[in-house]
Scaffold this motif. Sequence first.
Motif, PDB file in Angstrom:
ATOM      1  N   LEU A 139     -17.432  45.958 124.835  1.00 18.01           N
ATOM      2  CA  LEU A 139     -17.995  44.704 125.326  1.00 18.01           C
ATOM      3  C   LEU A 139     -18.487  43.871 124.148  1.00 18.01           C
ATOM      4  N   PRO A 140     -18.295  42.558 124.184  1.00 18.91           N
ATOM      5  CA  PRO A 140     -18.550  41.702 123.021  1.00 18.91           C
ATOM      6  C   PRO A 140     -19.989  41.208 122.933  1.00 18.91           C
ATOM      7  N   ILE A 141     -20.263  40.454 121.888  1.00 20.00           N
ATOM      8  CA  ILE A 141     -21.550  39.771 121.725  1.00 20.00           C
ATOM      9  C   ILE A 141     -21.572  38.572 122.679  1.00 20.00           C
ATOM     10  N   LEU A 142     -22.673  38.417 123.414  1.00 15.84           N
ATOM     11  CA  LEU A 142     -22.782  37.325 124.386  1.00 15.84           C
ATOM     12  C   LEU A 142     -24.030  36.500 124.137  1.00 15.84           C
ATOM     13  N   THR A 143     -23.912  35.216 124.450  1.00 16.18           N
ATOM     14  CA  THR A 143     -25.049  34.303 124.412  1.00 16.18           C
ATOM     15  C   THR A 143     -25.493  34.001 125.838  1.00 16.18           C
ATOM     16  N   HIS A 144     -26.659  33.378 125.995  1.00 21.70           N
ATOM     17  CA  HIS A 144     -27.197  33.097 127.326  1.00 21.70           C
ATOM     18  C   HIS A 144     -26.717  31.759 127.895  1.00 21.70           C
ATOM     19  N   SER A 145     -26.671  30.741 127.053  1.00 21.04           N
ATOM     20  CA  SER A 145     -26.204  29.403 127.465  1.00 21.04           C
ATOM     21  C   SER A 145     -26.950  28.862 128.671  1.00 21.04           C
ATOM     22  N   ALA A 146     -28.278  28.958 128.661  1.00 17.44           N
ATOM     23  CA  ALA A 146     -29.073  28.353 129.733  1.00 17.44           C
ATOM     24  C   ALA A 146     -28.907  26.843 129.695  1.00 17.44           C
ATOM     25  N   MET A 147     -28.948  26.220 130.885  1.00 17.77           N
ATOM     26  CA  MET A 147     -28.722  24.779 130.957  1.00 17.77           C
ATOM     27  C   MET A 147     -29.741  24.004 130.126  1.00 17.77           C
ATOM     28  N   VAL A 189     -40.656  20.196 119.967  1.00 18.44           N
ATOM     29  CA  VAL A 189     -39.550  20.769 119.209  1.00 18.44           C
ATOM     30  C   VAL A 189     -38.437  21.124 120.193  1.00 18.44           C
ATOM     31  N   THR A 190     -37.299  20.470 120.051  1.00 21.15           N
ATOM     32  CA  THR A 190     -36.170  20.699 120.952  1.00 21.15           C
ATOM     33  C   THR A 190     -34.966  21.181 120.159  1.00 21.15           C
ATOM     34  N   TRP A 191     -34.387  22.288 120.608  1.00 17.86           N
ATOM     35  CA  TRP A 191     -33.209  22.832 119.945  1.00 17.86           C
ATOM     36  C   TRP A 191     -31.970  22.083 120.428  1.00 17.86           C
ATOM     37  N   SER A 192     -31.055  21.827 119.518  1.00 22.00           N
ATOM     38  CA  SER A 192     -29.747  21.330 119.929  1.00 22.00           C
ATOM     39  C   SER A 192     -28.974  22.472 120.576  1.00 22.00           C
ATOM     40  N   ARG A 193     -27.905  22.141 121.271  1.00 19.18           N
ATOM     41  CA  ARG A 193     -27.070  23.202 121.851  1.00 19.18           C
ATOM     42  C   ARG A 193     -26.509  24.098 120.758  1.00 19.18           C
ATOM     43  N   GLU A 194     -26.195  23.504 119.614  1.00 22.35           N
ATOM     44  CA  GLU A 194     -25.643  24.293 118.504  1.00 22.35           C
ATOM     45  C   GLU A 194     -26.653  25.334 118.017  1.00 22.35           C
ATOM     46  N   GLU A 195     -27.909  24.920 117.829  1.00 27.85           N
ATOM     47  CA  GLU A 195     -28.922  25.876 117.400  1.00 27.85           C
ATOM     48  C   GLU A 195     -29.172  26.912 118.491  1.00 27.85           C
ATOM     49  N   ASP A 196     -29.093  26.477 119.742  1.00 25.98           N
ATOM     50  CA  ASP A 196     -29.344  27.362 120.875  1.00 25.98           C
ATOM     51  C   ASP A 196     -28.335  28.510 120.910  1.00 25.98           C
ATOM     52  N   GLN A 200     -18.686  34.980 111.094  1.00 24.60           N
ATOM     53  CA  GLN A 200     -18.116  34.830 109.756  1.00 24.60           C
ATOM     54  C   GLN A 200     -19.247  34.546 108.788  1.00 24.60           C
ATOM     55  N   ASN A 201     -19.189  35.155 107.616  1.00 22.94           N
ATOM     56  CA  ASN A 201     -20.201  34.919 106.580  1.00 22.94           C
ATOM     57  C   ASN A 201     -21.612  35.128 107.105  1.00 22.94           C
ATOM     58  N   GLY A 202     -21.779  36.135 107.947  1.00 24.56           N
ATOM     59  CA  GLY A 202     -23.103  36.457 108.457  1.00 24.56           C
ATOM     60  C   GLY A 202     -23.687  35.418 109.380  1.00 24.56           C
ATOM     61  N   ALA A 203     -22.832  34.630 110.056  1.00 25.88           N
ATOM     62  CA  ALA A 203     -23.300  33.562 110.941  1.00 25.88           C
ATOM     63  C   ALA A 203     -22.416  33.499 112.172  1.00 25.88           C
ATOM     64  N   VAL A 204     -22.991  33.117 113.299  1.00 29.49           N
ATOM     65  CA  VAL A 204     -22.221  32.913 114.522  1.00 29.49           C
ATOM     66  C   VAL A 204     -21.369  31.662 114.361  1.00 29.49           C
ATOM     67  N   VAL A 205     -20.102  31.756 114.711  1.00 26.18           N
ATOM     68  CA  VAL A 205     -19.161  30.653 114.525  1.00 26.18           C
ATOM     69  C   VAL A 205     -19.300  29.625 115.646  1.00 26.18           C
ATOM     70  N   GLU A 206     -19.357  30.084 116.892  1.00 25.23           N
ATOM     71  CA  GLU A 206     -19.353  29.170 118.038  1.00 25.23           C
ATOM     72  C   GLU A 206     -20.641  28.355 118.075  1.00 25.23           C
ATOM     73  N   SER A 207     -20.541  27.153 118.686  1.00 29.84           N
ATOM     74  CA  SER A 207     -21.701  26.275 118.621  1.00 29.84           C
ATOM     75  C   SER A 207     -21.938  25.445 119.871  1.00 29.84           C
ATOM     76  N   ASN A 208     -20.970  25.361 120.771  1.00 23.94           N
ATOM     77  CA  ASN A 208     -21.175  24.512 121.941  1.00 23.94           C
ATOM     78  C   ASN A 208     -20.200  24.948 123.026  1.00 23.94           C
ATOM     79  N   PHE A 209     -20.158  24.216 124.125  1.00 17.75           N
ATOM     80  CA  PHE A 209     -19.345  24.638 125.255  1.00 17.75           C
ATOM     81  C   PHE A 209     -17.848  24.430 125.021  1.00 17.75           C
ATOM     82  N   ASP A 210     -17.475  23.758 123.934  1.00 17.94           N
ATOM     83  CA  ASP A 210     -16.049  23.624 123.646  1.00 17.94           C
ATOM     84  C   ASP A 210     -15.464  24.939 123.126  1.00 17.94           C
TER      85      ASP A 210
END
Length: 718
Positions: free
Chosen positions: A335-343, A420-427, A644-654
Amino acid sequence: MSIHDKVNVSVSRRHFLIGVSLTGAGLIIGLQPSLLSAAAGDLEPNPFIRIPADGKIALIMPSVEMGQGIYTSVAMLLAEELEVTLDQVVLEHAPADPTRYANPLLGDQITGGSLAIRGVYEQMRKAGASARVMLVNAAARGWGVSPETCTAEAGQVIHAASGRRAAYGSLIQAAASQAVPQEVLLKPASSFKLIGKPIRRLDSPEKVNGTAKFGIDARPEGVSYAAIAICPHFGGKLRSVDDKPAMAVKGVKQVVLIEDAVAVVADNTGAARKGLAAIAIDWDAGPSGDLSLAELEKRAEDATISGKALPHINEGDVTKAEAENGPVHEFVYRLPILTHSAMEPMNCTLHVRKDSCDVWVGTQVAGRARQVVADVTGLPVDKVVVHNHLLGGGFGRRLDVDGVILAAKIATQVDGPVKVTWSREEDIRHDCYRYLNYSKITATLGPDGLPMSWRHRVIGPAVMARWLPAFTRDGIDLDIMGGAESSYAIPNKYTEFVRHEAPDGMLTGNWRGVGATRNIPPIEGGIDELAHAAKIDPLEYRRRLLQHKPRLIGALDLAAEKAGWTTALPRGKGRGIALSEDFGSFAAMISEVSVGDDGKLKIDRIVFAVDCGQVVNPDTVDAQILSGIVYGLSAALYGRLTVQNGAVVESNFDDSPVLRIHETPKIEVYIVPSSEAPGGIGEVGTPGVAPSLFNAIFAATGKRLRSLPIDQHEFRRV
């Protein structure tokens, strides 16, 4: 301490067990010295109820509302025993105060784990019943009659023989002079007026008309707005930044630097985001800067083979059974790494003063939020006030307080309140992830084709060791092992846990369905594989192994009947079963899929049946199951973060998509009537999604899936 340091909130085993022992004990804890509110003369018989002179009942909600319908269900419990109508109840968020508002099953002020209703079912009813008894006694004493001759209805005490009536609000002073009863009789189910009935949600009108207040809606007077960039590398730090381009943007007030993040503070969010985009930040990637997903998966794979395992369940003699029965069937599920992606993306607003602090946030752990703000600011805990809000989705994400810590560090450097509001990318790139989870299962079959032995090795992080230590035993995370024991009657069974953590700086946490979402896929996929190896219908195979589980069989039979399990399907279509017994509920899911000539998979239908004990609000059960299934479908079809490079690649719903409306199959939910104690419902819709799809895809194509997401696999018709 950086925002990604693993905050360890200590809850002792003794505290946890005391919390468990309170369930159903009839104790209403945290009573105030006076039953009358000094401010308004309102009756406050316990921490959950306030009755003013106008008779409107204020329910101080011990749990938070994050879309699961808890505000309506808990109000129903109180109103049922207090004998008021729901339109007489006004809802208020409980303050951050674990001494009064801890969930009895957790010993802390937490909303999660499908424990809200299970924790307060009797507690809230007894709170209402105690208040009702006090009010009835007050009226009876004033009238000079026996309390047994009086009844309560719709916020009034009635003496039928004389025709006298008294509204609750008129009885406050007289009721306050009494002692709170420690033991009260609760209604039998046959007398329920509200419990078990479909009730429209009390929070819906404000959410529809836009007046509902979420954390992201907080706007205290004089507030500034902060946009943030957090070091993308796990465990990385800020090396340097030139703040001049940001300060040149109209509306920008200041740039705040902390050890692993940069915040641009401005008059409005647009200016803050524009200022942040204008600057170039130099990050120190740290020791994890060369990590890739391939390396992380290799480490998990190695742990599957050679990791140090701790025994969890040991029944019979698995080694002997494996030697006497063959061949040994072996499956590895990944099973893979998953994010929450709350609205609602993460957000927190604070106003730090020299002697106090106000916090506006939507959180599942208000008490912990208060504590970490006190830790960051150096203020006494009682000088920190948390204004809790509605949550635009939780799913376990808001069980962690990393966002509150970050906001507090920024707010200590800002005059006045700052939002302080996180962008979707930071989220997405700085979530508390559900980390890689692998399972290795080996089994042998007897002459009848049923399992004689079952060995299950679970590989994954010990989230509870950090988050709730009382949920660990002898080094074993009891949450990640949730459901791993399986419900099936197998004479020789052995389960074990290999602790395998994410790299330093990568926060892992709870994800909707928690341990069951990790263990039900390999168990239900594995049982299905064994059924086919034995050439026994998968439904019949499960029934033979569940004769000791009548409630689970009841859910299975209902789902099978509604899904038409015995009816033939055309070529290219298949059905798959998945069962789960967790959170005090028993669930069965049957998915139906089809594969076209082009090899494209379509999920046509999902049928779900659940025995969750006494239902409070069937509309909420239906909505929660639908939500859990959709959430599970998003993860099963698309959920997978890469590194990649110790960082999550994905950043948004695309590139980290969620299920779209047009992709959503027909979903049918059926409830097994039951008078048993209530089970949880918020988590139970999610765990069976992936394995029921695994098994349906095999039935349609002959291809056996053991890894997610599904969109990485190719199919052909059989």
